[in-house]
Design an enzyme around this catalytic site. Structure first.
Site, short mmCIF file in Angstrom:
data_model
loop_
_atom_site.label_atom_id
_atom_site.label_comp_id
_atom_site.label_asym_id
_atom_site.label_seq_id
_atom_site.Cartn_x
_atom_site.Cartn_y
_atom_site.Cartn_z
N CYS A 34 0.81 -1.22 0.00
CA CYS A 34 0.00 0.00 0.00
C CYS A 34 0.85 1.28 0.00
CB CYS A 34 -0.97 0.00 1.17
SG CYS A 34 -0.24 -0.39 2.75
N HIS A 78 -2.40 6.68 3.56
CA HIS A 78 -0.95 6.87 3.68
C HIS A 78 -0.55 8.15 2.93
CE1 HIS A 78 -0.66 3.04 5.46
NE2 HIS A 78 -0.05 2.35 4.53
C1 2RA Z 1 1.51 -1.07 6.42
N1 2RA Z 1 2.09 -1.28 4.12
O1 2RA Z 1 1.07 0.06 6.23
C2 2RA Z 1 1.77 -1.99 5.30
C3 2RA Z 1 0.65 -2.93 5.15
N2 2RA Z 1 0.62 -3.59 3.91
O2 2RA Z 1 1.74 -1.54 7.52
#
Ligand code: 2RA
Length: 352
Positions: free
Chosen positions: A129, A254
């Site tokens: 991600c 994110h």
């Molecule tokens: C996280 N990218 O954010 C990782 C999960 N796939 O922990």
């Protein structure tokens, strides 16, 4: 005949977003089978407005399945995606189990859709991600300007660690809310929250420079994923990449501060044009009016949002940018759904 889809991991944080996407995107699927661990079997979930009973993962589940999506831990995917493929399904896997396998394509439909056609193991991987929260925008810039170096810092949401991550953040926030003093003395937040859940330190009133597991040289697995996956998706095996991954007290979405060096001359105006036209990207860059992407505004949306585009003052041909992407949507479920739709179109001869 419309293809049959299996969703393995239907009950997790990504699984629930997938059910919503399958209910709201153009419906290319015939039967949709929902699969989970035996613990969740028998649960009824709603997809496309109908209740569907979750069945326990078994070899028989994949009988007659054309595309099987996996949103499960690495070891479950490692065992079961090849079984689904052996039963004739194309497995689209969102775990880290196959991403760097040279016989498994790592696909982002806006960037490298053709890679999905070459899948000797019958498996296609969905990127991590964090990589996915920037690579659509970077891919568009790279196509025009030639990317040569990438330095990123991530600001990752709690839901990257699944439902336990979300639950932990909410419990910690409840414990610190209302205090007029917490966050003023060393260790006070640590003592107040008690349980860190999947994180190595308190997340409420804090930032945690860690995601994933420890690898050689002090790198976290997440930082190496950003490097290795960006190289593979962009087709740049020697791309210079350095990443620092940080968890922040955000539920979902994110963000990344991106420092990108290009081979060709760049200007902010040209970067704006490229980003404004790129499919899957929204340019939101008007600092005079306080407009830039933030996770609180981006959550629940599909695109990668880009703002704060600046020409680096001391580095030629270099842009500094801030990007946000919903880690459960484009970062996981949406990209998986888009890959599955590419395969559905291929199987039914409906390719655009
Ligand atoms: C996280 N990218 O954010 C990782 C999960 N796939 O922990």
């Amino acid at each position: 005949r419309k293809p049959t889809l299996a969703l393995v991991g239907a009950t997790g944080a990504v699984g629930s977003v997938m059910l919503e996407l399958l209910s709201t995107r153009q419906d290319v699927w015939g039967e949709i089978r929902l699969i989970a661990s035996p613990r969740s079997a028998g649960k009824k979930l709603v997809v496309r407005g109908e209740e569907v009973e979750v069945v326990a993962l078994s070899e028989e589940c994949f009988e007659g399945v054309d595309v099987a999506m996996f949103d499960v831990p690495d070891e479950v995917s490692a065992q079961w995606a090849p079984i689904a493929a052996a039963k004739g399904a194309v497995a689209v896997d969102n775990s880290g189990a196959f991403r760097m396998d040279p016989e498994v394509p790592l696909v982002v439909p806006e960037v490298n859709p053709a890679a999905a056609r070459i899948r000797p193991r019958g498996i296609i991987s969905n990127p991590n991600c964090t990589t996915l929260s920037m690579v659509v925008a970077l891919g568009a810039l790279h196509a025009e300007l030639g990317l040569s170096e990438l330095v990123v810092s991530s600001y990752q949401a709690a839901s990257g660690a699944g439902q336990p991550g979300i639950d932990t953040l909410r419990e910690q926030l409840a414990k610190v809310a209302g205090s007029a003093t917490l966050g003023t003395q060393p260790g006070d937040v640590r003592r107040a929250v008690g349980d860190f859940g999947p994180f190595p330190a308190p997340l409420a009133l804090n930032v945690v420079p860690w995601a994933g597991s420890l690898k050689d040289g002090g790198w976290s697995s997440e930082e190496l994923k950003v490097r290795n996956e960006s190289r593979k998706i962009l087709g740049l095996p020697d791309l210079k990449v350095s990443a620092t991954c940080v968890r922040v007290p955000v539920v979902t979405t994110h963000s990344l501060a991106v420092h990108a060096v290009f081979e060709r001359d760049v200007t902010v105006a040209r970067a704006h044009e490229i980003l404004a036209e790129a499919p899957g990207v929204v340019l939101c860059d008007d600092p005079e009016n306080g407009e830039f992407p933030t996770p609180a505004d981006v959550v629940g949306t599909d695109p990668t949002w880009v703002g704060r585009v600046r020409q680096a003052l001391d580095f030629p041909n270099t842009l500094d940018m801030f990007m946000c992407g919903d880690n459960l949507r484009k970062g996981a479920a949406l990209n998986t759904a888009q890959i599955a739709e590419l395969i559905a179109a291929e199987l039914t001869g409906q390719e655009g």
